[in-house]
Design a protein around this motif. Structure first.
Motif, PDB file in Angstrom:
ATOM      1  N   ASP A 313       1.958  -4.386  10.788  1.00 19.42           N
ATOM      2  CA  ASP A 313       2.381  -4.333   9.386  1.00 19.42           C
ATOM      3  C   ASP A 313       1.223  -3.916   8.488  1.00 19.42           C
ATOM      4  O   ASP A 313       1.385  -3.103   7.579  1.00 19.42           O
ATOM      5  CB  ASP A 313       2.893  -5.716   8.929  1.00 19.42           C
ATOM      6  N   PHE A 317       0.752  -0.621   5.837  1.00 20.20           N
ATOM      7  CA  PHE A 317       0.296  -0.654   4.444  1.00 20.20           C
ATOM      8  C   PHE A 317      -1.015   0.114   4.252  1.00 20.20           C
ATOM      9  O   PHE A 317      -1.297   0.605   3.169  1.00 20.20           O
ATOM     10  CB  PHE A 317       0.133  -2.096   3.971  1.00 20.20           C
ATOM     11  N   TYR A 326       2.607  -1.808  -3.581  1.00 15.10           N
ATOM     12  CA  TYR A 326       3.838  -2.455  -4.014  1.00 15.10           C
ATOM     13  C   TYR A 326       3.926  -3.861  -3.409  1.00 15.10           C
ATOM     14  O   TYR A 326       4.292  -4.829  -4.075  1.00 15.10           O
ATOM     15  CB  TYR A 326       5.032  -1.611  -3.576  1.00 15.10           C
ATOM     16  N   PHE A 327       3.558  -3.946  -2.145  1.00 14.61           N
ATOM     17  CA  PHE A 327       3.667  -5.216  -1.418  1.00 14.61           C
ATOM     18  C   PHE A 327       2.757  -6.302  -1.994  1.00 14.61           C
ATOM     19  O   PHE A 327       3.164  -7.457  -2.141  1.00 14.61           O
ATOM     20  CB  PHE A 327       3.318  -4.973   0.063  1.00 14.61           C
ATOM     21  N   GLU A 328       1.530  -5.925  -2.315  1.00 12.79           N
ATOM     22  CA  GLU A 328       0.526  -6.956  -2.572  1.00 12.79           C
ATOM     23  C   GLU A 328       0.851  -7.924  -3.704  1.00 12.79           C
ATOM     24  O   GLU A 328       0.772  -9.141  -3.510  1.00 12.79           O
ATOM     25  CB  GLU A 328      -0.852  -6.327  -2.748  1.00 12.79           C
ATOM     26  N   ALA A 331       3.468 -10.313  -2.520  1.00 13.06           N
ATOM     27  CA  ALA A 331       2.917 -11.245  -1.530  1.00 13.06           C
ATOM     28  C   ALA A 331       2.217 -12.392  -2.234  1.00 13.06           C
ATOM     29  O   ALA A 331       2.273 -13.544  -1.811  1.00 13.06           O
ATOM     30  CB  ALA A 331       1.951 -10.503  -0.610  1.00 13.06           C
ATOM     31  N   VAL A 340       7.847 -11.263   3.198  1.00 15.27           N
ATOM     32  CA  VAL A 340       7.938 -10.166   2.230  1.00 15.27           C
ATOM     33  C   VAL A 340       7.587  -8.840   2.914  1.00 15.27           C
ATOM     34  O   VAL A 340       8.286  -7.835   2.753  1.00 15.27           O
ATOM     35  CB  VAL A 340       7.002 -10.416   1.027  1.00 15.27           C
ATOM     36  N   ALA A 341       6.509  -8.864   3.715  1.00 17.51           N
ATOM     37  CA  ALA A 341       6.088  -7.643   4.416  1.00 17.51           C
ATOM     38  C   ALA A 341       7.230  -7.130   5.285  1.00 17.51           C
ATOM     39  O   ALA A 341       7.511  -5.930   5.335  1.00 17.51           O
ATOM     40  CB  ALA A 341       4.859  -7.924   5.274  1.00 17.51           C
ATOM     41  N   VAL A 344       9.773  -5.463   3.080  1.00 16.96           N
ATOM     42  CA  VAL A 344       9.277  -4.205   2.525  1.00 16.96           C
ATOM     43  C   VAL A 344       9.265  -3.124   3.609  1.00 16.96           C
ATOM     44  O   VAL A 344       9.705  -1.994   3.386  1.00 16.96           O
ATOM     45  CB  VAL A 344       7.862  -4.387   1.927  1.00 16.96           C
TER      46      VAL A 344
END
Ligand code: ADP
Ligand code: MG
Ligand code: ZN
Length: 493
Positions: A313, A317, A326-328, A331, A340-341, A344
């Motif tokens: 994962d 990223f 976007y993820f961070e 998270a 969440v990861a 996404v």
């Protein structure tokens, strides 16, 4: 005798500036030939070059990203040669006082960290592009004077695969830093591959073969895969190798000799009298330091540590910067960054790809150029990032099943509604009310005497079929854990 390969790469990268290195002409790709030209980049007499400050900054920025020293003084030199691709009859470069030197690149290779030292990264100008036709050749000077970074590695690379990994790592770093778009198809990255072989365990360097102007990384790897055994073969047959400049022929898959190697003195380097040495001030350097970004590998390692992500994962990223960005923040909001990861990467990315393909199909049907298309990205999502954290939380707290969550997500993606409101509006809450569940279970048990008998007769797995039917009856809303417990209790009674 056993031999080992010794490889050093000289990588040329076009810098991402609006204008060329010494004049105001546009630094842009794909214009009609000789439309981005002026007396300066055409080498007319009587003109003077003025250094592009942004190009100098990107060079020093690269130095920081590659862990280099930034000397207090750099200078520009003329490399003199006569060829139609260089209207001035010299190329401006940095010979003995480069803008950056003595750094290294670190990257993952074969499951460990590999370090390749960087001799220097210096600034020079690109030259024109020659095209050969049936009965004539043409020179396009649009590229003449475009700022180019030459990144020279020490001969630390020991295999074609390592060379390939190094080039990719370099490309990632430069793209991250905004130094270059590194678009291979537009010729923004080219490299010269230097390779020799020596008896395993010895330290003296063998005669170097330089393969010029590779414009793909896979091409560089292929050339090395061909060239290393060829050199070993020559030595094994008692032959001798000489320093040579070669060309890679992709069609035949072979290297061929271009010329015996020229030496530095052939170029009559001398300081360019039109350009002052460059001595950056503290304030100027500080400005550049502010632009230093986190490197790809550091980001991957941090994501693994900070958010307990699986390496795969974190790698996604690392490679997809926009998705990682976007993820961070999500998270950070969520109790379950790993969850969440997962959403996404496995759900959001799939939806985006789908939307992307749809947009491409629609816009190409309208006859639009791929370059001009507007394509959906994470910036265009209808739902806000914290909605994703909310969705993960709804699943984790048992309010909805992961199956229902897929339905909620699809709706979020389409309408932008919040997960909570979708669950409420559609009555999707997971049924954990034991009274309701008991009723479903009783119904299913009554309707399936055969399966119940099987279970009681020792076929324990038969319970799964009953469980499936309860889930169906509840339209997927029953809490599967509870259903299992209730069924078991009833069947054993
Ligand atoms: P030149 O002056 O001919 O350009 P350099 O010493 O500047 O040669 O080295 C150019 C590149 O070749 C560097 O990347 C360097 O690491 C690599 N290199 C130098 N000698 C060898 C060798 N014997 N075998 C493989 N690579 C080499
Ligand atoms: Mg060199
Ligand atoms: Zn110009």
């Amino acid at each position: 005798m056993e031999y080992e390969a010794v490889i050093g790469l000289e990588t040329h990268v076009q810098l991402k500036t609006k204008s060329k290195m010494w004049c105001g002409c546009a630094n842009s790709y794909g214009s009609d030939p000789n439309t981005n030209v002026c007396p300066v980049c055409l080498g007319m007499p009587g003109v003077l070059p003025v250094a592009n400050d942004e190009a100098l900054k990107l060079t020093v920025l690269t130095g920081y990203l590659l862990n280099c020293e930034i000397p207090g003084r750099a200078k520009f030199d003329r490399k003199n040669y006569f060829y139609p691709d260089v209207p001035k009859n010299y190329q401006i470069t940095q010979y003995d006082q480069p803008s950056t030197k003595n750094g290294y690149v670190e990257f993952e290779f074969e499951g460990r960290l590999q370090r390749v030292r960087i001799t220097r990264a210096h600034l020079e100008e690109d030259v024109s592009k020659n095209s050969h036709f049936d009965r004539h050749s043409g020179v396009d000077c649009n590229r003449a004077g475009v700022p180019l970074l030459e990144i020279v590695s020490e001969p630390d690379i020991t295999s074609p695969d390592m060379a390939y990994a190094y080039l990719n790592a370099l490309k990632d770093i430069l793209t991250y830093g905004g130094v270059s778009d590194c678009d291979m198809e537009k010729g923004m990255v080219r490299c010269d591959v230097n390779v020799s072989v020596r008896p395993k365990g010895t330290t003296a360097l063998g005669a170097k073969i330089e393969i010029k102007n590779m414009n793909t990384f896979s091409g560089a790897r292929k050339a090395l895969e061909y060239e290393i055994p060829r050199q070993i073969d020559v030595l094994n047959k008692g032959g001798k190798l000489f320093q040579t400049t070669m060309r890679w022929d992709d069609l035949s898959g072979m290297t061929e000799e271009m010329r015996s190697k020229e030496d530095a003195h052939d170029y009559r380097y001398f300081p360019d009298p039109d350009l002052m040495p460059f001595e950056p001030t503290e304030a100027w350097l500080l400005d550049v330091q502010k632009r230093v970004v986190e490197l790809p590998l550091a980001r991957k390692q941090r994501f693994i540590e900070q958010y307990q992500l699986p390496a795969g994962d974190a790698e996604v990223f690392k490679n997809d910067v926009a998705l990682g960005n976007y993820f961070e923040p999500i998270a950070k909001l969520s109790k379950n960054p790993k969850g969440v990861a997962n959403w996404v990467i496995n759900n959001l990315r799939a939806k985006l790809t789908e939307a992307h393909e749809k947009a491409v199909a629609e816009q190409s049907a309208m006859g639009m150029d791929p370059e001009d298309m507007t394509l959906p990205s994470v910036d265009d999502l209808k739902f806000s990032p914290d909605a994703l954290a909310e969705l993960v939380d709804l699943v984790d707290s048992g309010k909805i099943s992961s199956k229902i969550a897929q339905e909620v997500f699809a709706e979020m993606f389409e309408t932008g509604a919040t997960p909570g409101s979708i669950v409420e509006k559609k009555g999707l809450s997971q049924v954990s009310d034991t009274g309701a569940l008991e009723k479903f279970c009783d119904e299913v048990i009554a309707a399936n005497p055969k399966i119940v008998e099987d279970y009681r007769g020792g076929k324990v797995a038969a319970i799964n079929s009953l469980k499936g039917q309860v889930m169906k009856l509840s339209k997927g809303k029953a809490n599967p854990g509870l259903v299992g417990e209730i069924l078991e209790k009833k069947l054993k009674a």
